[in-house]
Design a protein around this motif. Structure first.
Motif, PDB file in Angstrom:
ATOM      1  N   ASP A  82       0.839  -1.201   0.000  1.00  0.00           N
ATOM      2  CA  ASP A  82       0.000   0.000   0.000  1.00  0.00           C
ATOM      3  C   ASP A  82       0.879   1.258   0.000  1.00  0.00           C
ATOM      4  N   ASP A  83       0.243   2.407  -0.215  1.00  0.00           N
ATOM      5  CA  ASP A  83       0.984   3.658  -0.374  1.00  0.00           C
ATOM      6  C   ASP A  83       1.868   3.974   0.828  1.00  0.00           C
ATOM      7  N   ASP A  84       1.362   3.713   2.041  1.00  0.00           N
ATOM      8  CA  ASP A  84       2.138   4.033   3.248  1.00  0.00           C
ATOM      9  C   ASP A  84       3.403   3.198   3.328  1.00  0.00           C
ATOM     10  N   ALA A  85       3.264   1.913   3.027  1.00  0.00           N
ATOM     11  CA  ALA A  85       4.427   1.023   3.095  1.00  0.00           C
ATOM     12  C   ALA A  85       5.458   1.421   2.036  1.00  0.00           C
ATOM     13  N   ARG A  86       4.961   1.821   0.870  1.00  0.00           N
ATOM     14  CA  ARG A  86       5.886   2.247  -0.185  1.00  0.00           C
ATOM     15  C   ARG A  86       6.574   3.555   0.196  1.00  0.00           C
ATOM     16  N   ALA A  87       5.831   4.479   0.805  1.00  0.00           N
ATOM     17  CA  ALA A  87       6.420   5.755   1.227  1.00  0.00           C
ATOM     18  C   ALA A  87       7.491   5.522   2.292  1.00  0.00           C
ATOM     19  N   SER A  88       7.224   4.603   3.196  1.00  0.00           N
ATOM     20  CA  SER A  88       8.192   4.294   4.243  1.00  0.00           C
ATOM     21  C   SER A  88       9.473   3.714   3.634  1.00  0.00           C
ATOM     22  N   ALA A 131      20.794  25.028   3.885  1.00  0.00           N
ATOM     23  CA  ALA A 131      21.431  23.847   3.288  1.00  0.00           C
ATOM     24  C   ALA A 131      21.500  22.714   4.321  1.00  0.00           C
ATOM     25  N   LEU A 132      21.976  23.050   5.535  1.00  0.00           N
ATOM     26  CA  LEU A 132      22.099  22.029   6.577  1.00  0.00           C
ATOM     27  C   LEU A 132      20.740  21.440   6.943  1.00  0.00           C
ATOM     28  N   GLU A 133      19.734  22.299   7.096  1.00  0.00           N
ATOM     29  CA  GLU A 133      18.393  21.811   7.440  1.00  0.00           C
ATOM     30  C   GLU A 133      17.820  20.932   6.324  1.00  0.00           C
ATOM     31  N   ASN A 134      18.123  21.281   5.079  1.00  0.00           N
ATOM     32  CA  ASN A 134      17.668  20.448   3.963  1.00  0.00           C
ATOM     33  C   ASN A 134      18.271  19.046   4.037  1.00  0.00           C
ATOM     34  N   VAL A 135      19.531  18.966   4.453  1.00  0.00           N
ATOM     35  CA  VAL A 135      20.188  17.657   4.548  1.00  0.00           C
ATOM     36  C   VAL A 135      19.634  16.869   5.743  1.00  0.00           C
ATOM     37  N   LEU A 136      19.217  17.589   6.766  1.00  0.00           N
ATOM     38  CA  LEU A 136      18.657  16.913   7.952  1.00  0.00           C
ATOM     39  C   LEU A 136      17.229  16.418   7.715  1.00  0.00           C
ATOM     40  N   LEU A 137      16.548  17.032   6.757  1.00  0.00           N
ATOM     41  CA  LEU A 137      15.125  16.757   6.546  1.00  0.00           C
ATOM     42  C   LEU A 137      14.772  15.277   6.338  1.00  0.00           C
ATOM     43  N   PRO A 138      15.523  14.542   5.500  1.00  0.00           N
ATOM     44  CA  PRO A 138      15.165  13.123   5.312  1.00  0.00           C
ATOM     45  C   PRO A 138      15.215  12.319   6.610  1.00  0.00           C
ATOM     46  N   ARG A 139      16.089  12.721   7.535  1.00  0.00           N
ATOM     47  CA  ARG A 139      16.191  12.026   8.820  1.00  0.00           C
ATOM     48  C   ARG A 139      14.934  12.289   9.644  1.00  0.00           C
ATOM     49  N   VAL A 140      14.464  13.518   9.585  1.00  0.00           N
ATOM     50  CA  VAL A 140      13.232  13.882  10.302  1.00  0.00           C
ATOM     51  C   VAL A 140      12.060  13.102   9.716  1.00  0.00           C
ATOM     52  N   LEU A 141      11.968  13.093   8.374  1.00  0.00           N
ATOM     53  CA  LEU A 141      10.849  12.427   7.696  1.00  0.00           C
ATOM     54  C   LEU A 141      10.850  10.926   7.954  1.00  0.00           C
ATOM     55  N   ALA A 142      12.033  10.337   8.049  1.00  0.00           N
ATOM     56  CA  ALA A 142      12.120   8.892   8.268  1.00  0.00           C
ATOM     57  C   ALA A 142      11.989   8.552   9.754  1.00  0.00           C
ATOM     58  N   ARG A 162      10.536   4.270   0.606  1.00  0.00           N
ATOM     59  CA  ARG A 162      11.226   5.355  -0.099  1.00  0.00           C
ATOM     60  C   ARG A 162      12.064   6.167   0.867  1.00  0.00           C
ATOM     61  N   ASN A 163      11.503   6.424   2.038  1.00  0.00           N
ATOM     62  CA  ASN A 163      12.218   7.234   3.023  1.00  0.00           C
ATOM     63  C   ASN A 163      13.415   6.519   3.621  1.00  0.00           C
ATOM     64  N   HIS A 164      13.314   5.200   3.787  1.00  0.00           N
ATOM     65  CA  HIS A 164      14.374   4.475   4.480  1.00  0.00           C
ATOM     66  C   HIS A 164      15.411   3.852   3.555  1.00  0.00           C
ATOM     67  N   ALA A 165      14.982   3.386   2.398  1.00  0.00           N
ATOM     68  CA  ALA A 165      15.898   2.594   1.570  1.00  0.00           C
ATOM     69  C   ALA A 165      16.410   3.326   0.338  1.00  0.00           C
ATOM     70  N   PHE A 166      15.759   4.442  -0.032  1.00  0.00           N
ATOM     71  CA  PHE A 166      16.105   5.107  -1.283  1.00  0.00           C
ATOM     72  C   PHE A 166      16.550   6.547  -1.081  1.00  0.00           C
ATOM     73  N   GLY A 167      17.474   6.975  -1.944  1.00  0.00           N
ATOM     74  CA  GLY A 167      17.800   8.389  -2.064  1.00  0.00           C
ATOM     75  C   GLY A 167      17.464   8.791  -3.487  1.00  0.00           C
ATOM     76  N   TYR A 168      17.063  10.052  -3.668  1.00  0.00           N
ATOM     77  CA  TYR A 168      16.666  10.519  -5.004  1.00  0.00           C
ATOM     78  C   TYR A 168      17.423  11.785  -5.373  1.00  0.00           C
TER      79      TYR A 168
END
Ligand code: ADP
Ligand code: ADP
Length: 225
Positions: free
Chosen positions: A76-82, A103-114, A84-90
């Motif tokens: 499902d969409d949630d599992a796929r989003a999770s 710039a620093l906050e942008n780099v920290l953002l994926p950690r917050v989202l995951a 994407r956040n944990h296993a993939f970089g884009y």
């Protein structure tokens, strides 16, 4: 060991009124752990669609997609989003930084989202910026940086979660030679850090560093070399 595996993948885009565009016609692709795969081919051959399906941004119309051996096309969409956040970089041909964050906050953002933030995140984010030569811009907002600097910040951000795979669409397009070279050198080091790379590219300098070049023609993998 395959990190990402596509089997018999077809993709058709619905244009409405019964019209469809077939973008992929039965593609098989295996990306091994820490493997660097370059995807080339003419415009419209399905490269971006392939990247989007392998990166869980789009679902195939038919066929199977596996990540670490598990079927993911039917999650499902949630599992796929999770995932994407944990296993993939884009990495996209534009930086797509969050405009109100430094710039620093942008780099920290994926950690917050995951939901994986730890106390040494800032140190590591700075190190990621340093590796691509933009640590001195850590406090700048995107509009206070050049396009090339923004793209390097975007690369640092793409690596923040130590992805299993980096999905890169034309990562050196519209970059000056020095910045392109820096990006290529950084991508080329990822396999030894355990991150596989799938890069759609027209850049022979980038393709030359890949373990494997996959050439797409008219929605099919034409050749591998
Ligand atoms: P490439 O990256 O090699 O240029 P794409 O994957 O972008 O190829 O496109 C493959 C085919 O699918 C093209 O014919 C393109 O026009 C079509 N296509 C891509 N995205 C869409 C979309 N969102 N809607 C309709 N057709 C699309
Ligand atoms: P969905 O509708 O399937 O949830 P979204 O459009 O919300 O898809 O985005 C899917 C995922 O793709 C996001 O979680 C993000 O990780 C990634 N993504 C999409 N576009 C971008 C972008 N421009 N920059 C960085 N990541 C992106």
């Amino acid at each position: 060991n395959a990190v990402v595996e596509l089997t018999g993948v077809h993709k058709a885009y619905d244009l409405g009124e019964g019209r469809r565009v077939v973008a992929l016609r039965g593609v098989d692709l295996t990306v091994g752990e820490g493997e660097f795969v370059a995807v080339t081919g003419p415009s419209g051959s399905g490269k971006s669609t392939l990247l989007a399906i392998a990166g869980l941004l789009t679902r195939p119309s038919a066929g199977e997609v596996r990540v670490d051996g598990q079927r993911v096309d039917e999650l499902d969409d949630d599992a796929r989003a999770s995932l994407r956040n944990h296993a993939f970089g884009y990495l996209f041909p534009f930086a797509a930084l969050w405009p109100s964050l430094t710039a620093l906050e942008n780099v920290l953002l994926p950690r917050v989202l995951a939901g994986t933030r730890t106390t040494d995140d800032a140190t590591r984010a700075l190190a990621l910026l340093e590796e691509v030569g933009v640590a001195h811009l850590a406090d700048r907002l995107p509009h206070q940086m050049s396009a090339g600097e923004q793209r390097r910040v975007a690369l640092a951000r793409a690596l923040a979660n130590r992805p299993r795979v980096l999905m890169a669409d034309e990562p050196t397009a519209n970059l000056d030679t020095d910045t392109a070279e820096r990006v290529i050198e950084r991508l080329a080091r990822l396999p030894e850090e355990g991150t596989a790379v799938v890069a759609v590219t027209h850049d022979p300098h980038l393709a030359a560093r890949a373990d494997r070049v996959v050439r797409m023609v008219a929605g099919c993998v034409e050749a591998e070399g």
